[in-house]
Design an enzyme around this catalytic site. Structure first.
Site, mmCIF file in Angstrom:
data_model
loop_
_atom_site.group_PDB
_atom_site.id
_atom_site.type_symbol
_atom_site.label_atom_id
_atom_site.label_comp_id
_atom_site.label_asym_id
_atom_site.label_seq_id
_atom_site.Cartn_x
_atom_site.Cartn_y
_atom_site.Cartn_z
ATOM 1 N N ILE A 15 35.722 27.702 0.971
ATOM 2 C CA ILE A 15 34.771 28.599 0.334
ATOM 3 C C ILE A 15 33.373 27.997 0.325
ATOM 4 O O ILE A 15 32.384 28.696 0.602
ATOM 5 C CB ILE A 15 35.232 28.961 -1.099
ATOM 6 C CG1 ILE A 15 36.553 29.734 -1.042
ATOM 7 C CG2 ILE A 15 34.171 29.798 -1.814
ATOM 8 C CD1 ILE A 15 36.510 31.020 -0.240
ATOM 9 N N SER A 125 34.109 29.668 -8.503
ATOM 10 C CA SER A 125 34.734 30.442 -7.431
ATOM 11 C C SER A 125 36.203 30.733 -7.697
ATOM 12 O O SER A 125 36.994 30.840 -6.759
ATOM 13 C CB SER A 125 34.598 29.706 -6.098
ATOM 14 O OG SER A 125 35.389 28.526 -6.112
ATOM 15 N N CYS A 159 39.420 36.378 -4.892
ATOM 16 C CA CYS A 159 39.250 37.254 -3.733
ATOM 17 C C CYS A 159 40.102 38.508 -3.874
ATOM 18 O O CYS A 159 39.667 39.615 -3.524
ATOM 19 C CB CYS A 159 39.587 36.506 -2.448
ATOM 20 S SG CYS A 159 41.261 35.805 -2.379
ATOM 21 N N HIS A 186 48.918 37.140 1.604
ATOM 22 C CA HIS A 186 47.748 36.262 1.693
ATOM 23 C C HIS A 186 47.912 35.236 2.796
ATOM 24 O O HIS A 186 48.981 34.653 2.978
ATOM 25 C CB HIS A 186 47.553 35.543 0.350
ATOM 26 C CG HIS A 186 46.166 35.029 0.131
ATOM 27 N ND1 HIS A 186 45.649 33.954 0.823
ATOM 28 C CD2 HIS A 186 45.178 35.452 -0.709
ATOM 29 C CE1 HIS A 186 44.407 33.743 0.417
ATOM 30 N NE2 HIS A 186 44.101 34.632 -0.505
ATOM 31 N N ARG A 241 52.516 34.297 0.754
ATOM 32 C CA ARG A 241 51.677 33.664 1.779
ATOM 33 C C ARG A 241 52.310 33.903 3.153
ATOM 34 O O ARG A 241 53.525 33.731 3.332
ATOM 35 C CB ARG A 241 51.560 32.163 1.521
ATOM 36 C CG ARG A 241 50.948 31.808 0.158
ATOM 37 C CD ARG A 241 49.452 31.743 0.181
ATOM 38 N NE ARG A 241 48.935 31.439 -1.152
ATOM 39 C CZ ARG A 241 48.774 30.210 -1.630
ATOM 40 N NH1 ARG A 241 49.084 29.168 -0.884
ATOM 41 N NH2 ARG A 241 48.286 30.030 -2.847
#
Length: 353
Positions: A15, A125, A159, A186, A241
């Site tokens: 990020i 974040s 996100c 993800h 994931r």
């Protein structure tokens, strides 16, 4: 013209690097100046990974290694390699906002360490571990107007929250939501190993990221409820994931307040892109995830996957670039936040480049 807002980045991983790169590709680039980065990794590797990225390609400019700095398009960015907030003399850098991108700080007392070390404001974040751990949690396009400028700790949410909250908000406003179930697919993350290993307390995350589909825990339901409190108790979520480098999706099962046919639902979703310009997009094309790599939107609704089944039940599919979209939202939030506090900023002090 007001002076550029001085930003620093703590944590220069996926990020952090995307935020820097997004700024240089953003219309906001003249409003901000990144003056410092703190990252434990060595400077040569930082420069190399800034210039060359397996996911987003070659940086559209020039990154060089200087003496204790990155030189990006001819401008120096001071680099430190501290492992704690207190090891950096943040106060001497004269920054306006620290972008905390390491993912290591979620509780208020942890984030406060940056404030105590001289950072006037911290944009995190990730979600705070609780709503009380930050002064405000922002999903740009939903509640960013609520920023006052007086906050010291702001969260950019996650996100997945940025991707799904605009969709849920549009559906709830139009039809009402009785229940929603979210399954996030993800892409792999750095807390997973390439090969089976002792990487995590969650035993599933000890398994090879590129060899299996791996269920993981998620706080997405709580994140949604923080932003849309009218949905409290109505949202459940799980996350899986999948072995790709980037771009994720949310499979949304929702029970709406009334029956609706798929064409009507898609028409509403298409119209909602006007409500969230630059944030929400819509497509009917036959997509694969790679189509959305480097896409700056928070979410792209795949209308070809919309299904309805009577009694208000609907199934939607939402794509998002979990790196690039989120990095762009951090810059958007920093932009709005700076508009709120900029009238209180002192004039540029001598000695700052």
């Amino acid at each position: 013209m007001s002076r550029p807002i001085r930003l620093a980045i703590n944590g220069y991983g996926r990020i952090g690097r995307c935020v820097l790169r997004a700024l240089y590709e953003s219309p906001l680039k003249d409003r901000f100046q990144i003056v410092a980065i703190n990252e434990p990794a060595d400077l040569a590797t930082m420069a190399y990974l800034s210039q060359f990225d397996s996911t987003h390609g070659v940086f559209p400019g020039k990154v060089e290694q200087g003496a204790d700095c990155l030189v990006v398009n001819g401008k120096d960015i001071r680099v430190s390699h501290a492992r704690t907030p207190e090891e950096v003399d943040w106060r001497s850098l004269g920054i306006d906002i620290l972008l905390e991108c390491s993912g290591q700080y979620g509780a208020r007392d942890e984030i406060q360490r940056f404030i105590d070390a001289g950072c006037p404001r911290v944009l995190v974040s990730q979600p705070g571990r609780s709503a009380q751990d930050v002064d405000f949690t922002v999903v740009f396009g939903i509640n960013h107007e609520g920023l006052s400028g007086g906050e010291s700790i702001v969260s950019n949410a996650s996100c997945t929250t940025n991707a799904i909250v605009p969709v849920l908000s549009a559906l709830d406003d139009a039809y009402g939501i009785d229940h929603a179930f979210l399954t996030t697919l993800h892409s792999v993350m750095n807390d997973q190993p390439l090969l089976d290993g002792y990487h995590h307390a969650d035993l599933r995350r000890t398994r090879s990221a590129m060899q299996s589909i791996v269920p993981v825990a998620t706080g997405l339901a709580q994140g949604v409820e923080r932003l849309l409190p009218q949905l409290a108790g109505k949202v459940q979520a799980k996350a899986i994931r999948v072995p790709i480098l980037n771009v994720s999706a949310i499979d949304l099962m929702v029970k709406l307040g009334r029956d609706i046919a798929a064409p009507e639902l898609n028409a509403l979703l298409m119209e909602s892109t006007n409500r969230y310009p630059g944030l929400l997009a819509y497509s009917n094309n036959p997509h694969a995830s790679v189509d959305f790599n480097h896409n700056p939107h928070s979410a792209i609704i795949d209308g070809s996957q919309t299904r309805t089944n009577g009694d208000g039940f609907a199934n939607l599919f939402v794509w998002f670039d979990n790196e690039w979209g989120f990095a762009n939202r951090m810059l958007d939030v920093a932009g709005v936040w700076s508009e709120r506090f900029q009238g209180l900023l002192p004039a540029r002090r001598e000695g700052y480049s």
